[in-house]
Design a protein around this motif. Structure first.
Motif, short mmCIF file in Angstrom:
data_model
loop_
_atom_site.label_atom_id
_atom_site.label_comp_id
_atom_site.label_asym_id
_atom_site.label_seq_id
_atom_site.Cartn_x
_atom_site.Cartn_y
_atom_site.Cartn_z
N ILE A 41 61.21 64.60 41.20
CA ILE A 41 61.58 63.31 41.79
C ILE A 41 63.08 63.04 41.58
N GLU A 44 64.93 65.11 44.09
CA GLU A 44 64.81 64.51 45.42
C GLU A 44 65.83 63.37 45.58
N GLU A 45 65.94 62.54 44.54
CA GLU A 45 66.87 61.41 44.60
C GLU A 45 68.32 61.91 44.74
N ARG A 48 68.89 63.05 48.25
CA ARG A 48 69.03 61.92 49.19
C ARG A 48 70.40 61.28 49.06
N SER A 144 62.99 53.12 39.46
CA SER A 144 62.17 53.15 40.66
C SER A 144 63.01 52.87 41.90
N LYS A 145 64.30 52.55 41.71
CA LYS A 145 65.21 52.37 42.85
C LYS A 145 66.63 52.57 42.35
N SER A 176 64.06 59.25 36.12
CA SER A 176 63.22 58.80 37.23
C SER A 176 61.81 58.50 36.78
N ARG A 179 57.60 56.34 40.94
CA ARG A 179 57.69 55.71 42.25
C ARG A 179 59.09 55.67 42.85
N ASN A 181 60.62 58.04 44.50
CA ASN A 181 60.55 58.63 45.85
C ASN A 181 59.40 59.62 45.90
N GLU A 182 59.19 60.20 47.09
CA GLU A 182 58.23 61.29 47.21
C GLU A 182 58.99 62.56 47.55
N ARG A 184 60.29 66.08 48.83
CA ARG A 184 60.05 66.81 50.08
C ARG A 184 59.30 68.12 49.81
#
Lengths: 248, 312
Positions: A41, A44-45, A48, A144-145, A176, A179, A181-182, A184
């Motif tokens: 996760i 992934e962040e 992004r 979470s954000k 992280s 929640r 992100n999900e 890829r």
């Protein structure tokens, strides 16, 4: 800005964990190994943020055996630019891992370090916070954000009391939560491409990091199983039984 | 040997997690258990800590920067306070998990997470692999033990005579690189899921977000927190932060009522330390009944309204 992401190679979360009868450890030989899901996760962040032009390079780092190259290759296939494996056949403690990551951070000078809040094998939940302390930089755990704006990251954290938002100056360490992100799925052409991306292997001894004092594991055991109780037939019976137990 | 515990609070009240950490410390066989309160305007909090059974002394660090629990701000103060103690404990809540590793790294010491059993002053147990294995640890006696205490494993101590409160002022420059912005508390007056004495959870058996109201109604009647299974969260019946289980919250209330929850392994991991587990499910073969102390097979849409009526 560079983002450094730490990936731990762990027993896959679908593998059923069983303690060896002699109490020497868990029987996981030959089990499927994966990237620690929280680290995935984190990666992934980072990807992004790069795709949103907030970062130029994403570097994945692992500390582990030679076979941890597999997890780094998966990270490269997800989209990381290059990888570093600090090779160690012995498991390292969280403080040891933080010291190792700190030496890499000093060399690479990332603007952000992202990692999972905890690894699903030892469940320690320490390495990110320890790295932030050694580095003398902010930490934002249980994220979470994440929103990056100039030299500041605004992070929403999943704390027991609800959702806490803090602002941290960069560089910083963010860990992280589930929640954020999900992650890829990796596509086949990306796996092929990942084979050509740089993966630098450095033996742990060459880093000159001293292992900190640690507690010794003297024994492993299975948790005590919970016994099933009994069934009641009616709501009245249920209420009576609850009152007898003193919980109502 | 002396143990220092860092109190957890919300500015007004001490969290029961603190009393649970004191309970763990009481098993160490130390000469003194001190509690430090880092707060802004913390006199009332210090008084709450002072009456916890077994506490020898309360140290109050009152400064504006301590108004919100920021690890980067608290850690250097705690590391300075911990000087001379053989043990430093914090509750294994998001607060303790955030702060203590930062303290440990500043002190150059390892940390034990989720301490669940005290077998001796340097001899402990903790869970790993989401509680599927337990490890026994022997720590070097010559160095301080830093640990977060698994709250589900210790009953909070009671209250008694007030211990003395000492106000401390530390000459430490605190970083300004981390700033509190906001806290959005969980909805309403319901107790916090993590620390609630009673929890009512709903699963896929509820069938819709609308029906999930039934879980909330029963929770409110029992002054309980609301939880949900992963299936209910994934189906959109309940928000993410209510998820109970290995990937959500691991809880240990006195009473746990599972409505329409089948009992996937990942959910059971999150509740196995609950006091009494009640399962209400229409499937008599649901795995939840294998761990439930009290099971009632039937339609929850008939049973819950009956419960609501009879609890009046």
């Amino acid at each position: 800005m560079k983002i450094l992401v730490a990936l731990k190679r762990v027993v896959d979360y679908n593998v059923r964990i069983q303690v060896k009868p002699d109490g020497s450890g868990v029987a996981v030989e030959g089990a499927k190994m994966s990237i620690n899901p929280f680290d995935e996760i984190a990666l992934e962040e980072a990807l992004r943020l790069k795709e949103a032009d907030k970062a130029e390079e994403v570097i994945v780092v692992s500390i582990g055996p030679e076979a941890a190259q597999q997890q780094l290759r998966t990270g490269l296939a997800m989209g990381a630019d290059r990888a570093i494996l600090v090779q160690s056949d012995e498991a390292v403690s969280p403080l040891h891992a933080a010291r190792i990551l700190h030496t890499l951070v000093q060399a690479e000078q990332p603007g952000l370090v992202l990692l999972g809040k905890q690894a699903i094998d030892d469940d320690s939940n320490q390495t990110g916070q320890m790295l932030a302390a050694l580095w003398g930089r902010p930490q934002a755990t249980f994220a979470s954000k994440v929103a990056l704006e100039g030299e500041t990251a605004t992070v929403t954290r999943e704390v027991d009391a609800g959702l806490e938002t803090i602002a941290v100056d960069l560089p910083a360490v963010i860990t992280s939560d589930l929640r954020l992100n999900e992650p890829r799925f990796v596509k086949l052409p990306d796996i092929m491409k990942a084979k050509r991306k740089p993966l630098d292997i450095r033996p742990l001894e060459e880093l000159g990091v001293t292992p900190p004092p640690a507690c010794q594991i003297v024994r492993w055991r299975a948790p005590e199983p919970r016994q099933a109780g009994h069934k009641v037939e009616t709501v009245d019976e249920l209420l009576t039984a609850l009152k007898e137990r003193g919980v109502l | 040997m002396r143990c220092l515990i860092i109190a957890e609070h919300d500015g007004q009240n001490l969290n029961t997690a603190t009393a649970r950490a004191v309970a763990a410390a009481s098993q160490l066989g130390v000469e003194a258990i001190d509690v430090a309160v880092l707060a802004h305007g913390g006199q009332a909090l210090a008084e709450q800590a002072a009456i916890l059974e077994g506490v020898s002394q309360v140290l109050l660090l009152d400064r504006e920067e301590n108004a919100h629990p920021l690890a980067a701000v608290l850690a250097p103060q705690i590391a300075a306070l911990a000087e001379g103690y053989s043990h430093l404990f914090m509750p294994s809540t998001t607060f303790g998990k955030d702060v203590l590793p930062r303290v440990a790294a500043l002190m150059g010491l390892p940390q034990i997470s989720d301490l669940m059993t005290v077998k001796g002053p340097h001899h402990f147990e903790r869970p790993v692999y989401a509680g599927n294995a337990i490890i026994e640890l022997q720590c070097p006696p010559e160095q301080p033990v830093l640990a977060t205490v698994r709250t589900a494993s210790f009953k909070p101590v009671g209250t008694g005579d007030a211990a003395p409160i000492e106000t401390r002022a530390l000459e430490i420059d605190l970083p300004g690189h981390t700033r509190f912005v906001a806290l959005e508390a969980d909805a309403g007056d319901r107790p916090d899921l993590q620390s609630a004495e009673r929890v009512v959870s709903g699963g896929r058996g509820l069938g819709s977000e609308e029906n999930f109201r039934l879980v909330e109604q029963l929770a409110d009647k029992l002054h309980a927190a609301v939880g949900a299974s992963r299936a209910a969260v994934d189906a959109g019946y309940a928000p993410n932060d209510l998820q109970v289980g290995q990937t959500g919250k691991i809880i240990a209330p006195e009473l746990y009522i599972a409505l329409g929850i089948s009992g996937a392994i990942q959910h059971l991991t999150g509740i196995k330390d609950a006091g009494t587990i009640v399962a209400i499910n229409k499937d008599p073969d649901a795995p939840i009944f294998e761990v439930a102390d009290l099971g009632l097979v039937g339609d929850l849409f008939e049973i819950v309204p009956q419960l609501l009526e009879k609890l009046d």
